[in-house]
Scaffold this active site. Sequence first.
Site, mmCIF file in Angstrom:
data_model
loop_
_atom_site.group_PDB
_atom_site.id
_atom_site.type_symbol
_atom_site.label_atom_id
_atom_site.label_comp_id
_atom_site.label_asym_id
_atom_site.label_seq_id
_atom_site.Cartn_x
_atom_site.Cartn_y
_atom_site.Cartn_z
ATOM 1 N N LYS A 103 -4.520 -42.422 -18.846
ATOM 2 C CA LYS A 103 -5.214 -42.392 -17.547
ATOM 3 C C LYS A 103 -4.646 -41.278 -16.672
ATOM 4 O O LYS A 103 -5.375 -40.489 -16.061
ATOM 5 C CB LYS A 103 -5.054 -43.742 -16.841
ATOM 6 C CG LYS A 103 -5.547 -43.762 -15.405
ATOM 7 C CD LYS A 103 -7.037 -43.529 -15.306
ATOM 8 C CE LYS A 103 -7.481 -43.369 -13.876
ATOM 9 N NZ LYS A 103 -8.908 -43.072 -13.742
ATOM 10 N N CYS A 158 -7.173 -40.189 -6.156
ATOM 11 C CA CYS A 158 -6.661 -40.148 -7.533
ATOM 12 C C CYS A 158 -5.931 -38.854 -7.851
ATOM 13 O O CYS A 158 -4.732 -38.854 -8.115
ATOM 14 C CB CYS A 158 -7.810 -40.308 -8.500
ATOM 15 S SG CYS A 158 -8.833 -41.671 -8.089
HETATM 16 N N1 SAJ Z 1 -12.709 -30.645 -7.224
HETATM 17 C C1 SAJ Z 1 -12.574 -29.244 -7.200
HETATM 18 N N2 SAJ Z 1 -13.002 -28.536 -8.282
HETATM 19 C C2 SAJ Z 1 -13.543 -29.148 -9.378
HETATM 20 C C3 SAJ Z 1 -13.663 -30.564 -9.378
HETATM 21 C C4 SAJ Z 1 -13.242 -31.289 -8.292
HETATM 22 O O1 SAJ Z 1 -12.092 -28.659 -6.226
HETATM 23 O O2 SAJ Z 1 -13.921 -28.440 -10.318
HETATM 24 C C5 SAJ Z 1 -12.214 -31.412 -6.080
HETATM 25 C C6 SAJ Z 1 -13.269 -32.278 -5.434
HETATM 26 O O3 SAJ Z 1 -13.940 -31.561 -4.412
HETATM 27 C C7 SAJ Z 1 -12.442 -33.413 -4.846
HETATM 28 C C8 SAJ Z 1 -11.297 -33.562 -5.849
HETATM 29 O O4 SAJ Z 1 -11.236 -32.333 -6.572
HETATM 30 O O5 SAJ Z 1 -11.898 -33.047 -3.588
HETATM 31 C C9 SAJ Z 1 -11.431 -34.737 -6.816
HETATM 32 O O6 SAJ Z 1 -12.703 -34.655 -7.343
HETATM 33 P P1 SAJ Z 1 -13.140 -35.491 -8.655
HETATM 34 O O7 SAJ Z 1 -14.492 -35.038 -9.019
HETATM 35 O O8 SAJ Z 1 -12.083 -35.441 -9.670
HETATM 36 O O9 SAJ Z 1 -13.330 -36.961 -8.096
HETATM 37 P P2 SAJ Z 1 -12.538 -38.317 -8.104
HETATM 38 O O10 SAJ Z 1 -11.117 -38.118 -7.701
HETATM 39 O O11 SAJ Z 1 -13.385 -39.199 -7.270
HETATM 40 O O12 SAJ Z 1 -12.621 -38.899 -9.606
HETATM 41 C C10 SAJ Z 1 -11.650 -38.670 -10.571
HETATM 42 C C11 SAJ Z 1 -12.374 -38.684 -11.913
HETATM 43 N N3 SAJ Z 1 -11.461 -38.285 -12.950
HETATM 44 C C12 SAJ Z 1 -11.857 -37.319 -13.811
HETATM 45 O O13 SAJ Z 1 -12.936 -36.756 -13.704
HETATM 46 C C13 SAJ Z 1 -10.879 -36.979 -14.889
HETATM 47 C C14 SAJ Z 1 -12.888 -40.084 -12.189
HETATM 48 O O14 SAJ Z 1 -13.467 -40.151 -13.489
HETATM 49 C C15 SAJ Z 1 -11.751 -41.072 -12.126
HETATM 50 O O15 SAJ Z 1 -12.194 -42.393 -12.407
HETATM 51 C C16 SAJ Z 1 -11.159 -41.037 -10.735
HETATM 52 O O16 SAJ Z 1 -10.653 -39.696 -10.498
HETATM 53 C C17 SAJ Z 1 -10.043 -42.056 -10.667
HETATM 54 O O17 SAJ Z 1 -10.331 -43.138 -10.081
HETATM 55 O O18 SAJ Z 1 -9.007 -41.831 -11.285
#
Ligand code: SAJ
Length: 422
Positions: free
Chosen positions: A208, A262
């Site tokens: 995870k 996360c």
């Molecule tokens: N972000 C970027 N660039 C990217 C992707 C995201 O800057 O290419 C930023 C987003 O704007 C945001 C942050 O990162 O501020 C997190 O974005 P995220 O899309 O990772 O969203 P979370 O944190 O809601 O979800 C993640 C997911 N993990 C993965 O994709 C590996 C989700 O599947 C998990 O269940 C969740 O964390 C968690 O609960 O762990």
Amino acid sequence: MEFREIAVIGLGYIGLPTAIMFANSGLKVVGYEIRKEVVEKINAGKAHISEPEINTLLNRAIKSGNLRATPNPAEIKGKDAYIICVQTPLKAGGSPDLSYLEDAVDTVAMSMRKGSLVVIESTVPPMTTIRMAERIERIIGMKAGRDFYMVHAPERVMPGRIFKELVYNSRIFGGITPESAELAEELYRAFVRGRVFKTSSTVSEVVKLMENTFRDVNIALANEFAFLAHQYGVNVFEAIELANTHPRVRIHTPGIGVGGHCLPKDPHLLLWPAKEDFGLIKLAREINDSMPLFTKDLLFSALRELNVPPEKAVVAVLGLAYKGNSDDTRNSPALAFVEAIKDDVAEVRTYDPFVGGTAGNIEGALNGADAVVIATDHSVFKEINWGEVGRLMRTRILVDGRHVVERPPRGFLFKGIGRGDL
Ligand code: SAJ
């Protein structure tokens, strides 16, 4: 074992949807939640989190009699399974605060019966599930793996798609014993249609954390590519799109930063029990946390170019949520950005359609402003008619922190993260 009656501990972003899914799959679910106002809302069929379909699905679960919430631990005694979905935030110094988890485990220990299955869905440092099993053994004198079963079952859902992903995402069940993992699969098959993988609890905990750390490090790499693009005079998004045509390359998206509950936290959980590491994961965190300041530099370079003294500048920030089409502002880089500029400009106005802000709408935020900064990639911001709203502004500076604007609008001095071509 036949699972008929279960308890879900902690009815937040993960606990409430999980409790609803089990209830609507026919199990009797008691949701234990210490926040009384949340308990009342849930029992009235009103969700306290915004997620598509949640109120419909919650109402069905409540009306069927299969789900009710309670703040009273006496109401979760003797259940077949206990699913712990409590938060595991970081303390100020960066170490994990496991107090919520420990309180939940103690409550379960005092409620469970011989043969109960205890599931930790919370994201925890490696080896935590084993330590919590030992905690229960000390409290009630039962033997883990023989008298009760214990599993780490991480969730992978994406806010906004939680109910679909709860059903169709693959799941990992990490048991303190193989039988514990088998029992977890039997329980979750009530609604999980995705593939199920079984392993040990420590492997599951590490998996995870690796998933989110992988994402955080790759976002940091994309942000460093953006930094280089400014020095090479290229559009990083064009370069990323072309690089991603390679069958084995998937470069992430640069932006104003990494928020949510996360990614900013999980890399620290992964490293916490380690005695040493190479430093890559920590450096990635520092790069991502520096992006609001990188965005501030873009804004101030634009103000300088148009001779707008920062101390006289009115700046509108569009977006406060940590990601597009969400109302969640936890660890939001947009808030970090507002914090970084507010003492150096005359006025900061904020507007977010999901969160609110100092302005009631885009026009209110932009009227008389010198600069507008896009800090969240809400879809509605992609529809803005910049020609129109630009007329409201005193000076027309547009800084894009989330690659929302493809072509710089006419009449604006445009700066965008990674837009070294402009
Ligand atoms: N972000 C970027 N660039 C990217 C992707 C995201 O800057 O290419 C930023 C987003 O704007 C945001 C942050 O990162 O501020 C997190 O974005 P995220 O899309 O990772 O969203 P979370 O944190 O809601 O979800 C993640 C997911 N993990 C993965 O994709 C590996 C989700 O599947 C998990 O269940 C969740 O964390 C968690 O609960 O762990």
